[in-house]
Design an enzyme around this catalytic site. Sequence first.
Site, PDB file in Angstrom:
ATOM      1  N   ASP A 449      -7.429   4.767  40.349  1.00  0.00           N
ATOM      2  CA  ASP A 449      -8.206   5.930  40.745  1.00  0.00           C
ATOM      3  C   ASP A 449      -9.682   5.634  40.443  1.00  0.00           C
ATOM      4  OD1 ASP A 449      -8.793   8.602  41.482  1.00  0.00           O
ATOM      5  OD2 ASP A 449      -8.792   9.180  39.371  1.00  0.00           O
ATOM      6  N   LYS A 450     -10.588   6.432  40.990  1.00  0.00           N
ATOM      7  CA  LYS A 450     -12.018   6.223  40.730  1.00  0.00           C
ATOM      8  C   LYS A 450     -12.549   7.189  39.690  1.00  0.00           C
ATOM      9  CE  LYS A 450     -15.367   8.011  43.010  1.00  0.00           C
ATOM     10  NZ  LYS A 450     -16.253   8.527  41.968  1.00  0.00           N
ATOM     11  N   THR A 451     -12.536   8.481  40.026  1.00  0.00           N
ATOM     12  CA  THR A 451     -13.178   9.482  39.174  1.00  0.00           C
ATOM     13  C   THR A 451     -12.434   9.604  37.848  1.00  0.00           C
ATOM     14  OG1 THR A 451     -13.773  10.681  41.175  1.00  0.00           O
ATOM     15  CG2 THR A 451     -14.004  11.851  39.095  1.00  0.00           C
ATOM     16  N   GLU A 550     -25.726  17.719  41.529  1.00  0.00           N
ATOM     17  CA  GLU A 550     -26.659  18.835  41.508  1.00  0.00           C
ATOM     18  C   GLU A 550     -26.990  19.235  40.087  1.00  0.00           C
ATOM     19  OE1 GLU A 550     -26.000  22.173  44.377  1.00  0.00           O
ATOM     20  OE2 GLU A 550     -27.825  21.096  44.893  1.00  0.00           O
ATOM     21  N   GLY A 728      -9.691  10.225  46.112  1.00  0.00           N
ATOM     22  CA  GLY A 728      -9.891  11.356  47.008  1.00  0.00           C
ATOM     23  C   GLY A 728     -11.345  11.566  47.380  1.00  0.00           C
ATOM     24  N   ASP A 729     -12.247  10.775  46.796  1.00  0.00           N
ATOM     25  CA  ASP A 729     -13.676  10.932  47.069  1.00  0.00           C
ATOM     26  C   ASP A 729     -14.025  10.486  48.482  1.00  0.00           C
ATOM     27  OD1 ASP A 729     -14.449  12.089  44.777  1.00  0.00           O
ATOM     28  OD2 ASP A 729     -15.182  10.291  43.797  1.00  0.00           O
ATOM     29  N   ARG A 860     -10.546   9.431  50.428  1.00  0.00           N
ATOM     30  CA  ARG A 860     -10.066  10.673  51.031  1.00  0.00           C
ATOM     31  C   ARG A 860      -8.553  10.628  51.245  1.00  0.00           C
ATOM     32  NH1 ARG A 860     -13.112  14.109  49.525  1.00  0.00           N
ATOM     33  NH2 ARG A 860     -13.039  15.585  51.236  1.00  0.00           N
ATOM     34  N   ASN A 889      -3.401  14.352  40.161  1.00  0.00           N
ATOM     35  CA  ASN A 889      -3.304  13.787  41.508  1.00  0.00           C
ATOM     36  C   ASN A 889      -2.960  12.299  41.488  1.00  0.00           C
ATOM     37  OD1 ASN A 889      -5.757  13.184  40.357  1.00  0.00           O
ATOM     38  ND2 ASN A 889      -6.919  13.328  42.243  1.00  0.00           N
TER      39      ASN A 889
END
Length: 1247
Positions: A449-451, A550, A728-729, A860, A889
């Site tokens: 996974d990444k995040t 942000e 999922g990014d 994604r 996930n």
Amino acid sequence: MSQRRADWHGSPGPNDEVMPYSDDETDDELDETSDESEAEEPRDAPRPPEEPRPPEIVWKVKANDRAYHQLPEFQKKVFLCIKKSRYSGNAIKTYKYNFLTFLPLNLYEQFKRVANIYFLALLILQIIPEISTLPWYTTLIPLVIVLGITAIKDLVDDLARHRMDKEVNNRKSEVLLDGRFKEKKWMDIQVGDVVRLKKNDFIPADILLLSSSNPNSLCYVETAELDGETNLKFRMGLRATDERLQEERELAQFDALIECEEPNNRLDKFNGTMLWDGERYPLEVDNMLLRGCKIRNTDYCHGLVIFAGADTKIMKNSGKTRFKRTKIDELMNYMVYTIFALLILVAAGLAIGHTFWYREIGAKAWYLNDGTDRSADYRGFLSFWGYIIVLNTMVPISLYVSVEVIRLGQSKFINWDLQMYYSEKDTPAKARTTTLNEQLGQIQYIFSDKTGTLTQNIMVFKKCTISGRNYGDPTTAEGVSLDKIKPVDWGWNNYADRKFEFVDHFLVAKIKSKKDKDALEFFKLLSLCHTVMVDNNDGDLVYQAASPDEGALVTAARNFGFVFLSRTQDTITISEMGHETTYEMLALLDFNSDRKRMSIILKFPDGRIRLYCKGADTVIYERLSPDTRHKESTQEALNVFANDTLRTLCLCYKDISVSEFEAWSRRHKEAQVNMVDREAALDRVSEEIEKDLMLIGATAIEDKLQDGVPETIANLAKADIKIWVLTGDKKETAENIGFSCHLLTDDMQIHYGEDVNEKLRIRQDTRRNEPPSSFRPGKKTTSEPFFPGSGKNALIITGGWLNEILYEKKKKRRRLRLRRLGKRQSPSNPQDPMNDTEKEMRQLDFVDMACECEAVICCRVTPKQKANVVSLVKKYKKAVTLSIGDGANDVNMIKTADIGVGISGQEGMQAVMSSDYAFAQFRYLQRLLLVHGRWSYIRMCKFLRFFFFKNFAFTLVHFWYSFFSGYSSQVAYEDWFITLYNLAYSSLPVLLVGLLDQDVNDRLSLKVPRLYIPGQLGELFNFKKFFISLFHGIFVSLIIFFIPYGAFLQTMGQDGEAPSDYQSFAVVTASSLIFTVNLQISLDTSYWTFVTFFAVLGSIAIYFGIMFDIHSAGIHVIFPSVFTFTGAASNALRQPYLWLTIVLTVGISLLPVVCIQFLHKTIWPSIGDKVQRNRKKYEMQIEEEDKKKQPPAFQRGRASRRSAYAFSHTPGYANLISSGQSIRRRQTAHGGNAERRPSPQRRAENI
């Protein structure tokens, strides 16, 4: 058919920004796209009349009515006439046993292992006097020990699961019962209950949000357990429930009926309706609080339980628990079957030999008459079973208990490894299973996974460019570059976030001097142009952002003196270098994946109207005014930031006249009420105002990688381990991280979904043109590579293209359509893309293409797609796979892979609970594989090779002895020697080799990753090695039997007596065997310690100590029928001639081994041998590298490419802000108190 294929190929590709759900899709979603699938059929084709379909079964939930859910219509049959409610309770059960089922169920599972059934059958055979050649206890004692140790290990593992389940199920929540909120355990919550949750509570079930302490029943949740993302998301109750369900009395009278979809694994989707007081209200996912999330920044909220326990979305996403076995386990089973077959053949041959021997010799020898009238054939039949018992030690039961002990020890070494301990969070590494350690030494593919796994999910404002000048490198207040990093002191700013670090003192000095207008405007833009919301907690500002990007930008502006204080639906208040200013917000044009920018139109206190905009450089540069300055210098800065793999945003502004704004505002309002294609109309109107922009500068944000990620990936790549990232990014973010962690490099050719689809289509067309006999499914074909040449390739593919390439959605649509038409799926054309054979070949082509690439990134993708990708590689490459992730996930992927690793970080424990191994940082993965995995594999292979050898050498002596004993199933050793050989005399040295041996130390294992490759190829234990052990055992058994036999043939002792009796012979062969096997393991030991030295000598000493005891006269007097070798050892071993025989036997047995090992290490050395030979050189290199190590600089890459833009993956909070739904009750400019619900005079315009 060909026309249909062409039409399909020409259709536009899938949306890269959308996350597809392939087979997770519900039927109503496919309804929306059924038109296009039906269009594939010829229009003039006759269509049968559609019969009315029965209504789909829906999920019904009645509020505050537990009895309703027990009605017969909601019962389902479980077994025969037994029924239970279709609504699951909220208790979670992951354990396997309870008090009553432990013993029978555990024994049942253990006897599913063929070897245990075999030993039980042997025990039964040994009880039968006619065929028993060994006492029954020689099998019973080892069998009981093995079953007992395994049962205790399973019990300990299951008790841990019981404790974890109990901890979760006994959490407390407030449930509305009998008109009052009462504290209840999670396990007692039922569907239809109304619950109250408070700030920082975990959500116990999937709940419909009814009301909260926030305005408009807004509720903030942290979804880290579900998707690994730490930024907060908001959920909102319906207006009807918000206004009427605030008090306990009102909630007690709530009696709505909820009708919704069946429980499913869709985390981003929920459809339902609420029937209350004769009105129907639509429900969607924004109204739902999912189990596993945590309530944040909300004092309290009320909700209605819709799905509980196993029906919740987090549990539906957990995937099926799979029983995992290592490759060595599978290989060992085949080898045990081989030994069984060999045993039966040998026993049958000896039984036939006994039949002929008795017929020719035994029946004629009067002194062999046993008083029974048995035929030669019957005696041969009994001899067969006798030899099955005698030779059973070819598969010793102690093998399995030894393997379990070794695995348990190796798991403890992982748990105790301080170099895998993360002190910041007090998190040690944890081996959650004890059965997969050696598999860690054979990994070929890693799916990550990444995040939260590769990254920390923390965004940091690192650099910027303002009016052509770059900032962010270490400098003094005068602008002089520094070699040493000295963080800025923010003491001058009372609002500053003390955790924010910046090293450029020159920029801070410019801001404090207020002389650089562009710099002031830069940070003013950052403080105003965003959708962040703020909470004022006793003077401490807490920002809630739609994305970490942000939040990082607004925090940076805050530290530089431009502090975002508060907002209403039409104003925004900031502190500009200590002076508070309120701006009127005229319009907020939010980010989306097509616009790739956001804008805000503000009215200044002096009446000026200005548009601020930030977005990706590719879209901003197209909209810049020809008069703008610093375009080239900013472009150069963006390239520099791209080299540093930073995420960039361009900032710009535009002054607007009142008349221009009013004209635009009218067109914008018209677009807002457009009934046809409203979004496109709004985008066109936005384009009109977002042009002729003036560039201010650009920001550069670092998506912080975990420490050591690039080095870990590089080291694993050197070990020939391929790493695939499944996330999922969005595509740009995933690609950017790929470059950051050096998974992608500048010399790689990157291929995207369109290119991949085209190459697969060409391969498919080529295959169709070949004769049908040239390929068959499952048949290995050697085809041309997809990427000819020596260049490096990488694959970046989105979930939409993955479905398109693998025909996932097409298959689903066809099944759905045929089901609705009442048809069965008929055998289709082999060239039909929905044919199973064609689909299988397509999948094989895709896997072959991906495996040709150095790196693969799938973005994604849904949780199910992650698991499907892992399954494809396992299916078509037969490779050993490892999945690593940190969120719910990732659970399906973790369970699907051969090895699952959970990152126990800030993202929750869902992945850890489903994993086989867990630790806190990705960088520990290289130590887990290259050190612990490699050592475990080498130790297990060495252990198994030696174990098979020593038992073949031990058992086959009976075979040679049978030629001289009339094939009578007579044993060559004393009974107690047979019993204790594997338990006491030869087990400890080989057990310690399996636990402690290492060819090189841990530092060299990490320094030379190529040492890992033999494990991937399975070179250290395979059928070749097995047969080498078999022939080695045959050779040693020959020597051990025939040299003593020759020595005893015509022998006279020193006292004139012949020691050539059976008992003396048994003592000499047994002693020779013990010396040989213990010295043999000494030759195979690479890592000597005091314990190893003691074990070898101790095993020999134990043998002689026990042998002299059981051969003594004293024990014979007590147990005359059990201990029959009275005085045999002392009589035989006082003869020097027999000692010379033992020395000669051992020497001849070991000499060939010494010679072969010498030749191998000198002429055909392995990678390990070469490293051992040059160990000092490598160790000196490591020491030099340690001395040279500097603190890592920020720059991590030099790829000349465009980095990803930093922005939210989804639209921000613009709708929420402009509607006024997020504004606090009783709110003033600083969050003070006023009336309960302000009625806005006007609203800012919003897209």
